[in-house]
Structures are given as C-alpha cells and as structure tokens.
Scaffold this active site. Structure first.
Site, PDB file in Angstrom:
ATOM      1  N   TYR A   1      19.877  22.183  -4.143  1.00  0.00           N
ATOM      2  CA  TYR A   1      19.486  23.302  -3.267  1.00  0.00           C
ATOM      3  C   TYR A   1      19.015  22.772  -1.911  1.00  0.00           C
ATOM      4  O   TYR A   1      19.515  23.186  -0.863  1.00  0.00           O
ATOM      5  CB  TYR A   1      18.374  24.101  -3.942  1.00  0.00           C
TER       6      TYR A   1
ATOM      7  N   GLY B   1      22.961  37.799  -7.961  1.00  0.00           N
ATOM      8  CA  GLY B   1      22.783  39.144  -7.405  1.00  0.00           C
ATOM      9  C   GLY B   1      23.012  40.175  -8.506  1.00  0.00           C
ATOM     10  O   GLY B   1      23.562  39.851  -9.562  1.00  0.00           O
TER      11      GLY B   1
ATOM     12  N   LYS C   1      28.031  24.294  -3.554  1.00  0.00           N
ATOM     13  CA  LYS C   1      29.219  24.844  -2.882  1.00  0.00           C
ATOM     14  C   LYS C   1      28.864  25.966  -1.914  1.00  0.00           C
ATOM     15  O   LYS C   1      29.409  26.024  -0.813  1.00  0.00           O
ATOM     16  CB  LYS C   1      30.201  25.382  -3.927  1.00  0.00           C
TER      17      LYS C   1
ATOM     18  N   ASN D   1      29.034  37.672  -5.329  1.00  0.00           N
ATOM     19  CA  ASN D   1      29.827  37.386  -6.531  1.00  0.00           C
ATOM     20  C   ASN D   1      29.029  37.665  -7.797  1.00  0.00           C
ATOM     21  O   ASN D   1      29.486  37.359  -8.899  1.00  0.00           O
ATOM     22  CB  ASN D   1      30.363  35.947  -6.525  1.00  0.00           C
TER      23      ASN D   1
ATOM     24  N   THR E   1       8.786  34.244  -0.978  1.00  0.00           N
ATOM     25  CA  THR E   1       8.785  35.689  -0.736  1.00  0.00           C
ATOM     26  C   THR E   1       8.846  36.411  -2.076  1.00  0.00           C
ATOM     27  O   THR E   1       9.460  35.915  -3.023  1.00  0.00           O
ATOM     28  CB  THR E   1       9.995  36.058   0.147  1.00  0.00           C
TER      29      THR E   1
ATOM     30  N   PHE F   1      18.170  39.640  -3.951  1.00  0.00           N
ATOM     31  CA  PHE F   1      16.829  40.130  -3.626  1.00  0.00           C
ATOM     32  C   PHE F   1      16.698  40.350  -2.115  1.00  0.00           C
ATOM     33  O   PHE F   1      16.494  41.480  -1.646  1.00  0.00           O
ATOM     34  CB  PHE F   1      15.819  39.100  -4.160  1.00  0.00           C
TER      35      PHE F   1
ATOM     36  N   VAL G   1      31.905  33.352  -1.464  1.00  0.00           N
ATOM     37  CA  VAL G   1      32.164  32.758  -0.140  1.00  0.00           C
ATOM     38  C   VAL G   1      32.301  31.243  -0.205  1.00  0.00           C
ATOM     39  O   VAL G   1      32.526  30.597   0.823  1.00  0.00           O
ATOM     40  CB  VAL G   1      31.097  33.177   0.901  1.00  0.00           C
TER      41      VAL G   1
ATOM     42  N   ARG H   1      10.857  32.534 -11.034  1.00  0.00           N
ATOM     43  CA  ARG H   1       9.882  32.186 -10.000  1.00  0.00           C
ATOM     44  C   ARG H   1       8.491  32.619 -10.438  1.00  0.00           C
ATOM     45  O   ARG H   1       8.327  33.464 -11.315  1.00  0.00           O
ATOM     46  CB  ARG H   1      10.267  32.815  -8.664  1.00  0.00           C
TER      47      ARG H   1
ATOM     48  N   TYR I   1      28.218  23.969  14.808  1.00  0.00           N
ATOM     49  CA  TYR I   1      29.043  25.059  15.347  1.00  0.00           C
ATOM     50  C   TYR I   1      28.434  25.603  16.648  1.00  0.00           C
ATOM     51  O   TYR I   1      29.169  26.010  17.562  1.00  0.00           O
ATOM     52  CB  TYR I   1      29.206  26.187  14.316  1.00  0.00           C
TER      53      TYR I   1
HETATM   54  N1  UDP Z   1       5.156  27.968 -11.380  1.00  0.00           N
HETATM   55  C1  UDP Z   1       4.216  28.180 -12.386  1.00  0.00           C
HETATM   56  N2  UDP Z   1       4.558  28.986 -13.434  1.00  0.00           N
HETATM   57  C2  UDP Z   1       5.759  29.612 -13.521  1.00  0.00           C
HETATM   58  C3  UDP Z   1       6.715  29.417 -12.493  1.00  0.00           C
HETATM   59  C4  UDP Z   1       6.374  28.579 -11.437  1.00  0.00           C
HETATM   60  O1  UDP Z   1       3.102  27.646 -12.353  1.00  0.00           O
HETATM   61  O2  UDP Z   1       5.979  30.346 -14.510  1.00  0.00           O
HETATM   62  C5  UDP Z   1       4.772  27.121 -10.234  1.00  0.00           C
HETATM   63  C6  UDP Z   1       5.800  26.075  -9.842  1.00  0.00           C
HETATM   64  O3  UDP Z   1       5.597  24.887 -10.569  1.00  0.00           O
HETATM   65  C7  UDP Z   1       5.522  25.914  -8.360  1.00  0.00           C
HETATM   66  C8  UDP Z   1       5.042  27.301  -7.918  1.00  0.00           C
HETATM   67  O4  UDP Z   1       4.671  27.979  -9.108  1.00  0.00           O
HETATM   68  O5  UDP Z   1       4.467  25.003  -8.153  1.00  0.00           O
HETATM   69  C9  UDP Z   1       6.114  28.106  -7.205  1.00  0.00           C
HETATM   70  O6  UDP Z   1       7.275  28.076  -8.001  1.00  0.00           O
HETATM   71  P1  UDP Z   1       8.545  28.970  -7.695  1.00  0.00           P
HETATM   72  O7  UDP Z   1       9.571  28.618  -8.734  1.00  0.00           O
HETATM   73  O8  UDP Z   1       8.163  30.388  -7.583  1.00  0.00           O
HETATM   74  O9  UDP Z   1       9.056  28.550  -6.249  1.00  0.00           O
HETATM   75  P2  UDP Z   1       9.140  27.166  -5.445  1.00  0.00           P
HETATM   76  O10 UDP Z   1       8.156  27.340  -4.359  1.00  0.00           O
HETATM   77  O11 UDP Z   1       8.776  26.017  -6.339  1.00  0.00           O
HETATM   78  O12 UDP Z   1      10.547  27.106  -4.992  1.00  0.00           O
END
Ligand code: UDP
Length: 310
Positions: free
Chosen positions: A145, A36, A91, A32, A175, A11, A57, A186, A159
């Site tokens: 993560y 993506g 990794k 990879n 974003t 993205f 990578v 997301r 570095y």
């Molecule tokens: N979330 C939600 N419904 C969804 C997916 C995510 O309510 O279908 C909520 C999730 O619990 C979090 C927020 O939206 O509080 C943002 O989640 P996302 O996975 O986009 O990114 P994060 O900021 O958590 O990495």
C-alpha cells in the site's frame, strides 16, 4: 463539470460523489467492488447526473464524451484489506494511477490523487508536515500500500512536470464515518461494531499508539477545496487532534453504553507508533479547518452502525 471518480462505491469515493452531485456537477463513477459496496451508491440509481461503470482501473480505461476532472480514489485502504488483496493494491496504485493519468491527459482534464499519510510510514518527525519524506519500509507487510501510493505520487508529479497535466495530491489521514464496512478491520469500525455486539474491543499492542481521526464530512470538504485550488504539491488533510487507541476504546464504550471489555492483541508488524497531520498548509492555502470533534463524529458514526449491525 463532468467528473470521473474511481472507487466511487467506496467509503470516501461515495461521499465525494454525493458532494459533487450536490454541487451541481455530473459524475461518472467507476468501481470493481473489490472493497467498494453497491449499497454506498444505491441511493443514486435514479440520479440523472450520475452514471456507474463497473470497471477495474488496473486495466486501461476509456470514457466517452468530455471529462473535466479525474479523481483516483480506487484502492483497498484498510490494512487487513490491502494485505488480503496485496497484488490488486500494488496494481491499482501503480497501473491504475498511470491509466487514470492517461485518461486525464487525453481529455485535458484536471487530475486528483487520493494519497495517504502512509507515505510518512512510521514517522520520525511529529506532527508530519508535507515536507517530511517519511520512514517507510519498502519490503514490510504494509509496503504494497505505502509504496504503491508513493509511486502514485511520483507518477502524478511526473505527468505534471513532463506533460503539464493540471494535478492535485491529497494525503489523507485516518478518516471515519458512515459507509465504512463493518468488517473493514480499521480501528473505528472494529471498536464500534464490537461495542454494539457486546464483544471485547480488540486493542492491538499496549494501545498507546496514536492516530488523529477526521470525520468524513470534514475530509470531503478539504478535498473539494483542494480540487478547486491551484496547488499541485501534496497537501495533508486530516484532523490534528491526536488520541491513543486506549482513549478511543474508552470513548466508544462510553458512547455506546456497552459493557464490553477491552482485550489486548499483538501489535501488527510495522504499525506506526504515532500519526498527526500538520495542517498549516491546508489552513493557510485552502482556508480549511476540521469542524467536527471526535465526540460528535463518533456519535453520528455509532448511530449509522446501529442500523447496519445487529
Ligand atoms: N487497531 C487496534 N484494534 C483494532 C484495529 C486497529 O488497536 O481492532 C490499531 C492499529 O494497530 C493501529 C490503529 O489502531 O495502531 C489504527 O489502525 P487502522 O487499521 O484503523 O489504521 P492505520 O492507521 O493503521 O492505517
């Protein structure tokens, strides 16, 4: 400049590739295809200043010829993605960062790390300035993560201090925009796809948790400014306007005109309750400010998703 971008089919990596090409640079894109997608770079097939190399990578990487910049954007970034690929995520954030740092060192190139607001974890300081050390679980379900990215930041600063490498670190806040995978998991992509398909919007928990959403063109502009600056310390880039997930659901429903309902699902463990970038440094040092309000960015993103989901 001749730039290496890892995660170039992702993205953000693909938007960044487009921007550097538009600015007249040459890009060698690595990916990879774990998360993506070939579609994200298909339009560059005949671009003479773009070369694509399918590569992971997390293994050592070599590039022929001169390299002026290495930008490490490869990683699963959505919670369901990095939890589905936990070892790959560890990794690419650890070994992948070391390998790409070595590539930059061998070529005398500038290094740019895509870090994340997740280094602040479930923050106890709000909004989050770069000086905040964070509240992160080293063993929780997001740790593969968060800790990989924290390690990556430590590696980059090592570095920089130890080898004198010219480095940059951006901490990217939530974003959204075209080229997010519809099934990425997301919140923005989920809500838009659900609304367009007339399925209930899945709000996790009570929906009162907050996020601050940045449109992709604003984020890329901030990244490019940081790349061309001389700031080595981590820098937040994100839109500080904060929304609850319930507000986001309402906006998506209003924009799409969807009759879909809102359905509550369990809140994932360790889900940060609030998140908002303090962008004082980006404003003052980079002269950067997000320009696209959520209403406009969401409308553009909905239009794009209309073309990819039924
Ligand atoms: N979330 C939600 N419904 C969804 C997916 C995510 O309510 O279908 C909520 C999730 O619990 C979090 C927020 O939206 O509080 C943002 O989640 P996302 O996975 O986009 O990114 P994060 O900021 O958590 O990495």
């Amino acid at each position: 400049m001749r730039l290496v971008i890892t995660g170039a089919a992702g993205f953000l990596g693909s938007h960044l590739t487009d921007r550097f090409l538009a600015d007249g640079h040459e890009v060698i894109g690595l990916d990879n295809f774990l998360t993506g997608r070939p579609e994200n770079i298909a339009h560059l097939a005949d671009e003479p200043r773009f070369r694509f190399v399918e590569a992971d990578v997390s293994e050592p990487v070599a590039v022929d010829g001169a390299v002026d910049g290495v930008l490490h954007f490869a990683s699963p970034a959505s919670p369901p993605d990095y939890q589905a690929h936990p070892v790959e995520t560890l990794k690419v954030g650890s070994a992948g960062t070391l390998h790409t740092l070595e590539l930059a060192r061998q070529h005398g190139a500038r290094y740019f790390l895509a870090s994340t607001s997740e280094v602040y974890g479930d923050p106890l300081v709000h909004p989050q300035p770069e000086s905040y050390w964070g509240n992160v679980s080293s063993t929780g379900p997001r740790s593969m993560y968060d800790e990989a990215k924290r390690f990556a930041e430590a590696a980059v600063m090592t570095y920089h201090r130890h080898h004198g490498l010219d480095t940059r670190i951006v901490r990217i806040f939530n974003t959204y925009g075209p080229r997010m995978r519809p099934e990425d998991g997301r919140v923005v992509s989920n809500f838009i796809v659900q609304a367009l398909q007339g399925r209930a919007l899945t709000v996790y928990g009570d929906g009162r948790q907050t996020r601050s959403f940045c449109y992709v063109s604003d984020l890329i502009d901030g990244i490019v400014r940081l790349f061309h600056s001389d700031r080595h310390e981590p820098t937040n880039i994100g839109n500080p306007v904060e929304f609850t997930m319930l507000e986001l659901a309402e906006r998506v429903l209003a924009l799409t005109g969807s009759p879909a309902a809102v359905e509550h699902r369990p809140l994932p463990e360790d889900d940060p309750k609030v998140r908002q970038p303090d962008i004082t440094i980006a404003r003052t040092v980079l002269g950067w400010e997000p320009a696209v309000p959520l209403a406009d960015g969401l409308a553009r993103t909905v239009e794009w998703f209309r073309g990819v989901v039924a």
